[in-house]
Scaffold this motif. Structure first.
Motif, PDB file in Angstrom:
ATOM      1  N   ASP A  82      32.115  37.984 100.724  1.00 45.05           N
ATOM      2  CA  ASP A  82      32.325  37.860 102.159  1.00 45.05           C
ATOM      3  C   ASP A  82      32.965  36.511 102.473  1.00 45.05           C
ATOM      4  OD1 ASP A  82      32.262  37.888 104.873  1.00 45.05           O
ATOM      5  OD2 ASP A  82      30.133  38.377 105.062  1.00 45.05           O
ATOM      6  N   LEU A  83      34.239  36.527 102.885  1.00 42.41           N
ATOM      7  CA  LEU A  83      34.952  35.282 103.199  1.00 42.41           C
ATOM      8  C   LEU A  83      34.425  34.605 104.454  1.00 42.41           C
ATOM      9  CD1 LEU A  83      38.688  36.144 102.350  1.00 42.41           C
ATOM     10  CD2 LEU A  83      37.165  34.570 101.141  1.00 42.41           C
ATOM     11  N   SER A  84      33.662  35.325 105.254  1.00 47.81           N
ATOM     12  CA  SER A  84      33.125  34.729 106.481  1.00 47.81           C
ATOM     13  C   SER A  84      31.782  34.038 106.262  1.00 47.81           C
ATOM     14  CB  SER A  84      32.968  35.815 107.553  1.00 47.81           C
ATOM     15  OG  SER A  84      31.974  36.758 107.164  1.00 47.81           O
ATOM     16  N   CYS A  85      31.276  34.051 105.042  1.00 50.01           N
ATOM     17  CA  CYS A  85      29.951  33.480 104.771  1.00 50.01           C
ATOM     18  C   CYS A  85      29.908  31.984 105.068  1.00 50.01           C
ATOM     19  CB  CYS A  85      29.562  33.705 103.313  1.00 50.01           C
ATOM     20  SG  CYS A  85      28.679  35.259 103.042  1.00 50.01           S
ATOM     21  N   ARG A  86      28.845  31.572 105.728  1.00 51.21           N
ATOM     22  CA  ARG A  86      28.538  30.162 105.950  1.00 51.21           C
ATOM     23  C   ARG A  86      27.045  29.970 105.699  1.00 51.21           C
ATOM     24  NH1 ARG A  86      33.152  30.616 105.658  1.00 51.21           N
ATOM     25  NH2 ARG A  86      34.809  29.764 106.983  1.00 51.21           N
ATOM     26  N   THR A  89      24.759  31.938 107.903  1.00 53.87           N
ATOM     27  CA  THR A  89      24.869  33.395 107.952  1.00 53.87           C
ATOM     28  C   THR A  89      24.509  34.065 106.631  1.00 53.87           C
ATOM     29  OG1 THR A  89      27.234  33.301 107.392  1.00 53.87           O
ATOM     30  CG2 THR A  89      26.652  33.311 109.739  1.00 53.87           C
ATOM     31  N   CYS A  90      24.794  33.428 105.504  1.00 48.40           N
ATOM     32  CA  CYS A  90      24.597  34.068 104.197  1.00 48.40           C
ATOM     33  C   CYS A  90      23.611  33.326 103.304  1.00 48.40           C
ATOM     34  CB  CYS A  90      25.939  34.199 103.464  1.00 48.40           C
ATOM     35  SG  CYS A  90      27.124  35.274 104.307  1.00 48.40           S
ATOM     36  N   ARG A 210      27.137  37.821  98.523  1.00 47.88           N
ATOM     37  CA  ARG A 210      27.067  36.615  99.346  1.00 47.88           C
ATOM     38  C   ARG A 210      26.798  35.350  98.535  1.00 47.88           C
ATOM     39  NH1 ARG A 210      23.225  38.736 104.352  1.00 47.88           N
ATOM     40  NH2 ARG A 210      24.664  40.318 105.163  1.00 47.88           N
ATOM     41  N   TRP A 221      42.847  29.159 101.184  1.00 46.70           N
ATOM     42  CA  TRP A 221      42.716  30.571 101.564  1.00 46.70           C
ATOM     43  C   TRP A 221      41.414  31.169 101.041  1.00 46.70           C
ATOM     44  CZ3 TRP A 221      46.022  32.246 105.089  1.00 46.70           C
ATOM     45  CH2 TRP A 221      47.258  31.597 105.201  1.00 46.70           C
ATOM     46  N   THR A 222      40.906  30.690  99.933  1.00 46.83           N
ATOM     47  CA  THR A 222      39.721  31.300  99.313  1.00 46.83           C
ATOM     48  C   THR A 222      38.465  30.449  99.452  1.00 46.83           C
ATOM     49  OG1 THR A 222      40.373  30.308  97.190  1.00 46.83           O
ATOM     50  CG2 THR A 222      41.070  32.574  97.620  1.00 46.83           C
ATOM     51  N   ARG A 224      35.446  28.733 101.199  1.00 49.60           N
ATOM     52  CA  ARG A 224      34.631  28.918 102.398  1.00 49.60           C
ATOM     53  C   ARG A 224      34.025  27.569 102.767  1.00 49.60           C
ATOM     54  NH1 ARG A 224      31.273  34.020 100.112  1.00 49.60           N
ATOM     55  NH2 ARG A 224      31.263  32.595  98.318  1.00 49.60           N
ATOM     56  N   TYR A 227      30.335  26.138 102.594  1.00 47.96           N
ATOM     57  CA  TYR A 227      29.517  27.125 101.870  1.00 47.96           C
ATOM     58  C   TYR A 227      29.750  27.003 100.363  1.00 47.96           C
ATOM     59  CZ  TYR A 227      27.006  31.494 101.024  1.00 47.96           C
ATOM     60  OH  TYR A 227      26.095  32.428 100.599  1.00 47.96           O
TER      61      TYR A 227
END
Length: 719
Positions: A82-86, A89-90, A210, A221-222, A224, A227
């Motif tokens: 999940d690229l949106s993980c912070r 959140t994860c 995650r 780009w990759t 996070r 994180y």
């Protein structure tokens, strides 16, 4: 049977009736049991080297002894990632909880051998030496726990450092089988060589849900932000080759390129730079006349001349680190070890540990399209700055790159700082060599998250031999309610301080520190005795300040802990006729400096003054016995971008009987040098950081027609 001390009335009468052979049998049996107990006790308590099999260590355990786990074809596969993980959140921070040491607990899964249904391992190399070293270092650290229920972070014993050796699908299935996987929540994977031909992805291709990734080749780009952790690509060459540390300074070559797998367009551009700049640039490549192997990896060649690698890196001021098939390059570690300033040309590359490390202090990052301008860009950097960068580059390697242990523990510390931000390491602790004891002081430039350990202020009185005036100053300062400690800096090496019985009796601790040399900078040394955040620097002849004035000054400082808050105000002016700066001590409507003969400031600035003062300013001050107060004003203004705060209207501070014979500041040459100081310091700083203001701070009811007994600070001097 054998009986022990508690027998019936008939017991003793039976013993004589026992047959001799039975008696011998029981005695022999008892002796054997007794000897067995003695031998067992000796085995338990006698020093020996047998290790407990419960301890997690790879050094004592063979990979081949690990249990074999077969992966069914139908085993679940984690999500891609999940690229949106912070972290919010994860990552479940509640697993970490509060503990007095503010340290996360890390659990390492037991070693297992994963194979598919046909018995083929998920990795072609098994457990690498590097991953072995990494896990062993973590298991020996304070982060480690062998209790899985107490763990905050979980690290698989599955080696994914090098993606080239992995079967992607089967590795993902092995991860999903871990007992606490839970979609990768709170799991950490270490990977240094991501991707593979032809596209060479900049992050690990193994689906990992995650899980956090400590990766060695992230791009913007990759990666996070906040994180993942960007880590270096470990270089075995740097670890295996011991090089003598080379002092910073000019070197034989200005620029050196030593990478062997450079894209042909970049090599063509480097060759053009070589033609333009001649011997200043050394362009190396692999040696075609040497057989391939470990020996050839330690050699580089230029037109038939062979150089030892990585030793040759120490002969250059700057070393080029270009992107290869992957963004992360082991050459970066080799360059840092050599104390050569890396010139990084890898667009979108996330530098290792950039979350905490200030790479501007140790490297030069140039866009790939500006490779042709590299020589001009590097030539514009001042020699002094290059030396600082060389020193910082080597220290970065020593602290964070030199071993798998350093890389692993740095990664865990970064994650630890995220979870316990109020106990996190400061910028200075991450980026300054440990010679400076930053652990004892916090920067006032950021709002504190926890109350200061020691309230009140420490008064630091610099003195030489004016004992009578000194004692009067101590007596007056001791009346200030917020005084926590009084520190006398005895700057006279030819005369001892007065006997203890002669000193004034005050209600707070009084400590006398004897200096080794008579230097004005001694007043700003970060003495261990200073435990408060606030420091009052005061001369031994400032006897006219009242306790109300001093208390009010401290109250103002508490509201502005990043400022110099003082009493004697001064101004700097530009002399248009002379074309230089001028020091002004006359009473004016403007203030740009407050003299530290009576001023409050944060003890953080003692560290900056002592260890980070630019150029030769500190030595210049000590040599001229002048301008240490101006230097402190320059330093604070340059760091904060703010003007000092003058408090109370008083303008006269010296004791009436003090003469030019007694002090420094009444000497005529002393005043002339003050203007020279300002011009000297402005030249070193490269700018004029001092800010001019037209205000001061006074108590609210200072001039109001109000009963004195109702004013908080009634005794405020008019002049």
């Amino acid at each position: 049977m054998y009986t022990s001390g508690k027998y019936s009335s008939r017991g003793p009468a039976l013993i004589p009736r026992m047959k001799t052979k039975h008696r011998i049998y029981y005695i022999t049996l008892f002796s054997v049991v007794l000897l067995g107990l003695i031998a067992t006790g000796m085995f338990q308590f006698w020093p020996h080297s047998i290790e407990s099999t419960a301890d997690w260590t790879l050094d004592k355990r063979s990979v081949h002894d690990a249990p074999l786990i077969r992966l069914p074809v139908s085993s679940p596969i984690p999500e891609r990632g999940d690229l949106s993980c912070r972290m919010h959140t994860c990552f479940d921070v509640y697993r970490c909880g509060y503990n007095p040491k503010n340290r996360i607990k890390v659990y390492i899964y037991p070693l297992q051998r994963f194979v598919d249904e046909l018995g083929v391992p998920i990795s072609s190399t098994g457990l690498s030496r590097e991953y072995n070293d990494l896990l062993s270092a973590i298991s020996d650290s304070d982060f480690y726990t062998d209790d899985i229920t107490r763990a905050c972070l979980f690290i698989p014993s599955i080696d994914v450092l090098n993606q080239n050796s992995l079967r992607i699908r089967e590795t993902a299935q092995a991860l999903a089988m871990l007992p606490r996987w839970d979609k990768g929540m709170n799991h950490l994977l270490f990977n240094m060589l991501p991707g593979g031909p032809p596209d060479y992805n900049t992050a690990l291709d193994v689906p990992r849900d995650r899980a956090l990734l400590a990766g060695g080749g992230f791009s913007t780009w990759t990666y996070r932000q906040g994180y993942d952790v960007s880590i270096p690509v470990y270089s075995p060459l740097s670890a295996d080759v011991e090089q003598p540390e080379k002092q910073p300074g000019p070197r034989r070559y200005f620029i050196l390129s030593s990478q062997t797998a450079i894209h042909r367009e970049y090599r063509a551009e480097l060759e053009r730079l070589k033609e333009e700049n001649g011997e200043a640039l050394l362009l190396l490549d692999k040696c075609s006349n040497l057989s391939q192997g470990a020996a050839s990896a330690r050699k580089r060649c230029y037109k038939g001349q062979v150089y030892d690698y990585p030793q040759i890196l120490q002969e250059s001021s700057f070393c080029v680190v270009l992107r290869g098939a992957r963004l992360g390059q082991a050459a970066l570690s080799d360059v840092l070890q050599a104390g050569c300033v890396p010139v990084i040309l890898a667009d979108s590359y996330i530098l290792p540990f950039s979350e905490v490390l200030d790479w501007k202090r140790a490297s030069v990052v140039i866009p790939e399209e500006k490779l042709s301008e590299m020589y001009t860009i590097l030539k514009s950097i001042p020699h002094r700055q290059v030396e600082e960068m060389q020193r910082q580059a080597h220290w970065f390697w020593e602290a964070y790159f030199s071993s798998m242990k350093a890389i692993g523990l740095t990664t865990l510390q970064i994650i630890n700082d995220r979870i316990y931000p109020y106990a996190a390491r400061t910028y200075e602790q991450w980026n300054n060599p440990p010679v400076v004891k930053w652990s004892s002081v916090n920067s006032p430039l950021f709002l504190p998250l926890i109350p200061p350990r020691a309230p009140g202020f420490t008064a630091v009185v610099l003195t030489y031999d004016r004992v009578e005036s000194l004692f009067r100053v101590i007596t007056e300062i001791s009346k200030v309610p917020s005084l926590a400690k009084l520190l006398v800096v005895w700057n006279n090496q030819n005369k001892s301080p007065p006997e203890e019985s002669l000193w004034p009796k005050i209600g707070v601790p009084l400590k006398v520190v004897r200096t080794k040399e008579n230097k004005l900078s001694n007043r700003f040394f970060p003495y261990d005795e200073i435990e408060t955040e606030a420091v009052l620097a005061i001369d031994d002849d400032i006897i006219m300040l009242t306790s109300d004035e001093l208390q009010f000054g401290y109250e103002v400082w508490r509201e502005f802990p990043d400022r110099l808050v003082g009493y004697p105000g001064r101004l700097h002016l530009w002399d248009h006729e002379m074309g230089k700066w001028k020091y002004e001590s006359e009473w004016t409507n403007e203030v740009s400096m407050v003299l530290t003969g009576a001023a409050f400031y944060h003890k953080y600035f003692n560290y900056l003054y002592t260890y980070k003062m630019p150029g030769d300013i500190k030595n210049w001050v000590d040599a001229h016995m002048n301008c240490e107060d101006i230097a402190m004003n320059f330093l604070v203004a340059n760091i904060t971008g703010k003007a000092p705060i003058k408090v109370t209207p008083r303008k006269k501070f010296k004791c009436p009987e003090c003469t030019a014979i007694d002090g420094l500041s009444l000497d005529q040459t002393h005043m002339v040098e003050r203007s020279e100081c300002i011009n000297k310091f402005a030249s070193v700083f490269g700018t004029m950081p001092l800010k001019v203001v037209e205000h001061r701070a006074d108590p609210v009811l200072y001039k109001d027609d109000f009963p004195e007994k109702l004013k908080s600070f009634p005794n405020i001097g008019s002049l």
